[in-house]
Structures are given as structure tokens and as C-alpha cells.
Scaffold this motif. Structure first.
Motif, short mmCIF file in Angstrom:
data_model
loop_
_atom_site.label_atom_id
_atom_site.label_comp_id
_atom_site.label_asym_id
_atom_site.label_seq_id
_atom_site.Cartn_x
_atom_site.Cartn_y
_atom_site.Cartn_z
N VAL A 1 0.83 -1.19 0.00
CA VAL A 1 0.00 0.00 0.00
C VAL A 1 0.88 1.25 0.00
CG1 VAL A 1 -1.60 1.36 1.38
CG2 VAL A 1 -2.01 -1.06 1.06
N THR A 2 1.95 1.24 0.82
CA THR A 2 2.84 2.40 0.86
C THR A 2 3.51 2.61 -0.49
OG1 THR A 2 3.33 1.69 3.11
CG2 THR A 2 4.58 3.54 2.25
N CYS A 3 3.94 1.51 -1.10
CA CYS A 3 4.58 1.64 -2.41
C CYS A 3 3.65 2.26 -3.42
CB CYS A 3 5.02 0.26 -2.91
SG CYS A 3 6.66 -0.20 -2.39
N VAL A 4 2.39 1.80 -3.43
CA VAL A 4 1.43 2.37 -4.38
C VAL A 4 1.21 3.84 -4.08
CG1 VAL A 4 -0.96 2.32 -5.12
CG2 VAL A 4 0.29 0.20 -4.89
N ALA A 5 1.07 4.16 -2.76
CA ALA A 5 0.83 5.54 -2.37
C ALA A 5 2.00 6.44 -2.77
CB ALA A 5 0.58 5.62 -0.88
N LEU A 6 3.22 5.92 -2.72
CA LEU A 6 4.38 6.71 -3.10
C LEU A 6 4.55 6.76 -4.60
CD1 LEU A 6 7.15 5.72 -0.57
CD2 LEU A 6 6.06 7.92 -0.83
N ALA A 7 4.27 5.64 -5.27
CA ALA A 7 4.54 5.56 -6.70
C ALA A 7 3.60 6.45 -7.50
CB ALA A 7 4.44 4.12 -7.17
N TRP A 8 2.35 6.59 -7.03
CA TRP A 8 1.38 7.38 -7.78
C TRP A 8 1.81 8.83 -7.97
CZ3 TRP A 8 -2.64 8.08 -10.84
CH2 TRP A 8 -3.41 6.97 -11.19
N PRO A 9 2.19 9.59 -6.91
CA PRO A 9 2.63 10.97 -7.16
C PRO A 9 3.87 11.03 -8.05
CG PRO A 9 2.45 10.55 -4.80
CD PRO A 9 2.16 9.28 -5.48
#
Lengths: 298, 274
Positions: free
Chosen positions: A87-95
Motif C-alpha cells: 500500500v505504501t509503495c502504491v501511495a508513493l509511486a502514484w505521485p
């Protein structure tokens, strides 16, 4: 040129074309994937005693894995860690991906490649370097001590450290997946939404997010599954209480020599990851994600 | 994610996140580079400058062979898995077939199998049944199995929105399937292929578990790094890592200059975006 090949090709129907094209790939996978894996499946039903593999068909290994409390703890801990990391990876990768696509201009490719460069150093070296920077006497804590603040203990030999290490490792995969998904995204749709009165957040939530859902899920899967099975990172960063399932499974093959137990753990891991991902993919509504449909015929 | 009211504010906020991510990713690289020049590699701060690491590297060491093996492994895996994955994704998305669910399951399965299992199973196959020692080719094939699913999913990310009617149009105008692929499909999907290539290269270059079991005594970068942990970290390891990073960053710098002067586009056309 090779006119007769094209003639023969055009005579085949969809089913035959599919089978013909995928045949080499299927053959390769069967040879190098399925056959070895059957060997492992068979081994999981056997027994190991004093480093010898004994052909004694039983399901003791599976009972061990599923009922022994320590393995349950490892499995649960691994699932939770993997979820947080993904979840953190997705949250970071999106921006990051969004910035590169929107404002990257002609340097888009460069920015994405730049994110991938650190990975050529290899996992072991980077984990050592992470220790050197975040460790008890590392760069960060030394700097903090100079300023007069207490060093942060939580960055080493804790589950947080394992999570940070795993995020560190898998961030570029998610970023690539979301980047590729956004590459073909039509940003004029957002302008259209604004014309009809949607605010910024609503435009994102109802247009950008669903249409890139497939990229997000794929990025999530590419992080979740390897994190679940990770062995090297928790070994270095996890500390005594940070043993994860993948680490326990790996030690079955190296330290304790109990191959059949390790094989059984692997099979359990297979099903756990499969079921989790299957559940998540059920949420994806293909039509809403802009899927243009299978095949070139309507 | 245009959450801010003005475009420039949005750019600053998002850009800050990107900068932070870059710092997060590159700080250990910086540490390694600094440590490679330092006399004391375990705790290199404050730095006492020395060329020792690089000199030892020049004299020839196991790290040369390891790096070469890793590169061959990485390139071989990347080429094979990207090719296979492209064929697989194209077939899955283009054609209807009643065997598709089964084949798709087969293609996706390697993702759920841990590296350790892939390595061990190939070891059993090689050692017990075929009786061949660890070699680079079987390591490449084992890595391709893992990398294939990654490549397939990454290519599918871009390809699932592809307009197949373009291919139909090409066929209508008389192009055969192969020509259609190279002149229509490929120019549209090359970013996905490049992404898959890079990801699979990195995956196999860095892979410890699979390669460890299938290679036996053949050294690769991850395995010598692992070994050095047990027998003490040598400065040459840091030196070669710093050199690899420097070489790749140099390539990126060259790309940057070319992009800036507009010589090479890499798919970017002026005025196509907002």
C-alpha cells in the motif's frame, strides 16, 4: 515474401491462432516451471530425517505448517508487512509517476530510468548501505547526535526497518507499472470533467483512478507477492523479532535441511498469495478501467 | 492528482515528493561511493581518502568474473523473457479461445512461487535427473520463468488499452501479420517493452535465491556480495558498485544532453502534450 505462410495463417480460426502463438511459451514454461515444481510438490509429501529425503507419503508437513503457532505468527506477520509495504509503495509511486508524466516533458524517460539506476547495485549492498545510513551509528543518527537529538532506535532491527527495506526494493516496479498505465491516459478527460463542474479531488477519484486501476493492481501485485516471500531483507533488517515466513522457509533449505517442510511451506505460500490477489482482482471492474475488449472483432 | 488550485503549486508539491524519493533511493548509493574511497570501509565517516579499493580492483579479482556473469545473466534473461512475454500478451489480448483461462493461469503462476522454490526445483531437475552441474544457461532459464510473469504484467499494463483496430486497418491495406507487428504495433508499445526489459534485467541481475541454487560455484554479483558479508567486506566490492553506478549515470547524462538539444526524442514529440 513468405506469402504461403500468411495464407495458411489466415485460414486458421481464433482458437488455433491462439494455441499456435502461445505454443512456444507454454512449452518453455512446462519444461522449466511445471516439471520442476511437480518435483517440489512431490517432495512436500515426503519426509526428511537427518538430512536425508525419505519417500514416506504423509501430510505431516502440512499439518506442521498450518497448526504450529510460530509458523502461524510468521505467516500473519508476513501478510501484514506485505500489505503495508504494498500500500505504501502504491501511495508513493502514484505521485511520482503522475509528476513524471504530467510535468516531465521531454525528460520523462530519463526520470523513470533514473529511479531504476540504484537497483544495479544489488540487494545485499543496498541493504548494507541502508544499515550504514540508518543504523545506530549510521549517518542519520550521527547527524542527529551532532545536533543534540536522541538517535532514532526504530530504524534498525525492527519490523519498521524491514518494511522500509522492502519499500526501498520494490518501489521502481510499482512506479513503472503506474507510469506505463498513465502514459496512454488521456488527460483531456480531466479538462472535460472540470468543465462539467467537478472539483480536483472528484476528477481524480472518478476519472484518473478507475481508468488506471489495472496498472495500480498490477503494481500492487508485483510488490505484494515478492514481499510475502522475502527472505534477505528481514534477515538483515528485521532483528530477532522480525522473522518473516519467507525467511523461515528459506532456512528449511539451508540451515535445517528439512526440504519437505520447506516444500510444504512453499505450497502454502503459493495458495495464500494466490487467494489474496484473486480477491483483490475481483474488485476491478474491467469496463470501468477503459479496457478496449479482447480481440479485434466486435 | 492535480489537488492544488494552480498548476505551478501542484508541480511544486508533486515535485517535492519526487525529489524526496530520489534522495531516499540515492543516499545509500552515495554512501557506497564515499565508502569506496575511504580507508575504513565499515565506518567511513569522517573520510580518509584513498584509491586502495580501485587499485585492488584493477589487479583482477573475482568481482570481474562476477560482474560479467551477472551481466550475461541479466541480458539473457531480459531478452528471452521480454520476447516471450510480448508474444504471450499479444496472444492473450488479441484472440478468443476456450483454453485461455488455463493458459493464463499457467502464465501467471510463476509470480506466486517463491524464488527459493524455483531455485531448488531447478536444482533437483538438473542435479538428480539430468545430472548437469550448475551453469549459466540453466540459471538464465530459471530466471526467465520468474521474469516472464513480471514482463507479461508490465507489458499488459500498457497493452490492455491498445486499439486493435489499428492492426485490422493495416491488414486491410495489405500488410501481413509480421509487417503489421513491426510497423504498427511495435512503435506504439515500445515503452512497455523497454520497461519490461529493464525490470527483468534488474530482477535477474540482482537475484540471489534462484541463481544461487542453479549456478553452484559460478559467481554472480549478489552471491559474492553475500559471501563478502561472511568473510568480510572488501573495498573492491564497493569500488565496482560505485563504478557501475557511475557508468550508468554517465549514460543517463549523455541521454539528458541529447534530449535537451532535441537531437533524440525517445518518443517525445513537441506539442503533443498539454
Amino acid at each position: 515474401m513468405s506469402g504461403w505462410i500468411v495464407q495458411r495463417w489466415l485460414k486458421l480460426d481464433q482458437n488455433q491462432r491462439f494455441l499456435l502463438l502461445t505454443a512456444p511459451v507454454t512449452l518453455f514454461l512446462i519444461l522449466f516451471f511445471v516439471v520442476p515444481l511437480i518435483a517440489i510438490l512431490v517432495v512436500s509429501f515426503w519426509r526428511t530425517e537427518s538430512y536425508q529425503l525419505i519417500v514416506d507419503w504423509n501430510i505431516d508437513n502440512y499439518i506442521d505448517v498450518l497448526t504450529e503457532p510460530s509458523y502461524r505468527v510468521f505467516l500473519l506477520r508476513s501478510i501484514v508487512t506485505a500489505l503495508i509495504v504494498s500500500v505504501t509503495c502504491v501511495a508513493l509511486a502514484w505521485p511520482i509517476a503522475y509528476f513524471v508524466i504530467r510535468y516531465g516533458g521531454r525528460y520523462k524517460l530519463l526520470l523513470v530510468l533514473g529511479l531504476a539506476v540504484p537497483f544495479l547495485t544489488g540487494i545485499v549492498l543496498r541493504v548494507i548501505a541502508l544499515q550504514g545510513v540508518l543504523g545506530p551509528i549510521g549517518l542519520l543518527n550521527l547527524g542527529l547526535m551532532k545536533i543534540g537529538i536522541e538517535p532514532i532506535q526504530a530504524l534498525m532491527y525492527t519490523k519498521t526497518a524491514t518494511a522500509v527495506g522492502l519499500i526501498y526494493l520494490y518501489l521502481p516496479f510499482v512506479t513503472t507499472a503506474i507510469y506505463l498505465s498513465l502514459l496512454n491516459f488521456n488527460f483531456r478527460l480531466l479538462d472535460a470533467a472540470k468543465v462539467f463542474g467537478a472539483g480536483n479531488f472528484r476528477a481524480f477519484w472518478e476519472i484518473t483512478w478507475p481508468l488506471n486501476w489495472v496498472g495500480t493492481v498490477i503494481g500492487f501485485a508485483l510488490t505484494f507477492v515478492p514481499s510475502l516471500a522475502s527472505a534477505v531483507t528481514p534477515r538483515f533488517l528485521g532483528g530477532a523479532n522480525g522473522t518473516l515466513f519467507g525467511l523461515a522457509m528459506g532456512s528449511q533449505f539451508s540451515a535445517t535441511g528439512t526440504w519437505s517442510l520447506g516444500a510444504a511451506m512453499g505450497v502454502v505460500l503459493f495458495f495464500v498469495s494466490g487467494i489474496t490477489l484473486f480477491t483483490i482482482s475481483r474488485i476491478v471492474n474491467l469496463k470501468r478501467s477503459g479496457f478496449t475488449g479482447v480481440g479485434s472483432r466486435d | 492528482m492535480d489537488f492544488m488550485s494552480s498548476k505551478s503549486a501542484n508541480r511544486i508539491v508533486l515535485g517535492a515528493i519526487v525529489v524526496l524519493a530520489y534522495i531516499f533511493l540515492y543516499v545509500p548509493i552515495l554512501h557506497i561511493t564515499l565508502a569506496s574511497f575511504s580507508r575504513d570501509i565499515v565506518w567511513p565517516y569522517p573520510i580518509r581518502f584513498t584509491w586502495n579499493g580501485y587499485l585492488a580492483l584493477m589487479k583482477g579479482s573475482i568481482y570481474h568474473e562476477a560482474f560479467l556473469n551477472s551481466t550475461i545473466l541479466g541480458l539473457g534473461t531480459a531478452v528471452i523473457s521480454t520476447t516471450l512475454a510480448t508474444i504471450a500478451v499479444l496472444s492473450i489480448l488479441k484472440y478468443r479461445s476456450r483454453y485461455k483461462p488455463l493458459i493464463l493461469f499457467l502464465f501467471l503462476a510463476p509470480l506466486f512461487v517463491a524464488d527459493v522454490l524455483l531455485g531448488i526445483s531447478t536444482l533437483i531437475l538438473n542435479g538428480l535427473f539430468l545430472e548437469i552441474p550448475g551453469n549459466l544457461l540453466s540459471a538464465i532459464f530459471a530466471n526467465v520463468v520468474r521474469a516472464f510473469t513480471y514482463a507479461m504484467l508490465i507489458i499488459a499494463t500498457q497493452l490492455f488499452r491498445y486499439n486493435w483496430k489499428l492492426d485490422d486497418a493495416a491488414m486491410v491495406f495489405g500488410a501481413g501479420p509480421i509487417r503489421t507487428f513491426f510497423e504498427i504495433t511495435l512503435p506504439n508499445i515500445w515503452p512497455a517493452l523497454l520497461g519490461a526489459f529493464i525490470v527483468t534485467f534488474i530482477l535477474s541481475f540482482n537475484n540471489l535465491d534462484i541463481s544461487f541454487y542453479t549456478l553452484g560455484a559460478v559467481p554472480t554479483m549478489p552471491s559474492v556480495a553475500w559471501g563478502s558479508l561472511r568473510f568480510g567486506i572488501k573495498p573492491e566490492l564497493y569500488a565496482i558498485a560505485a563504478l557501475v553506478n557511475a557508468a550508468v549515470l554517465l549514460c543517463l547524462a549523455v541521454m539528458f544532453v541529447l534530449m535537451r538539444s532535441g537531437t533524440v526524442g525517445f518518443g517525445y514529440k513537441e506539442g503533443r502534450d498539454d
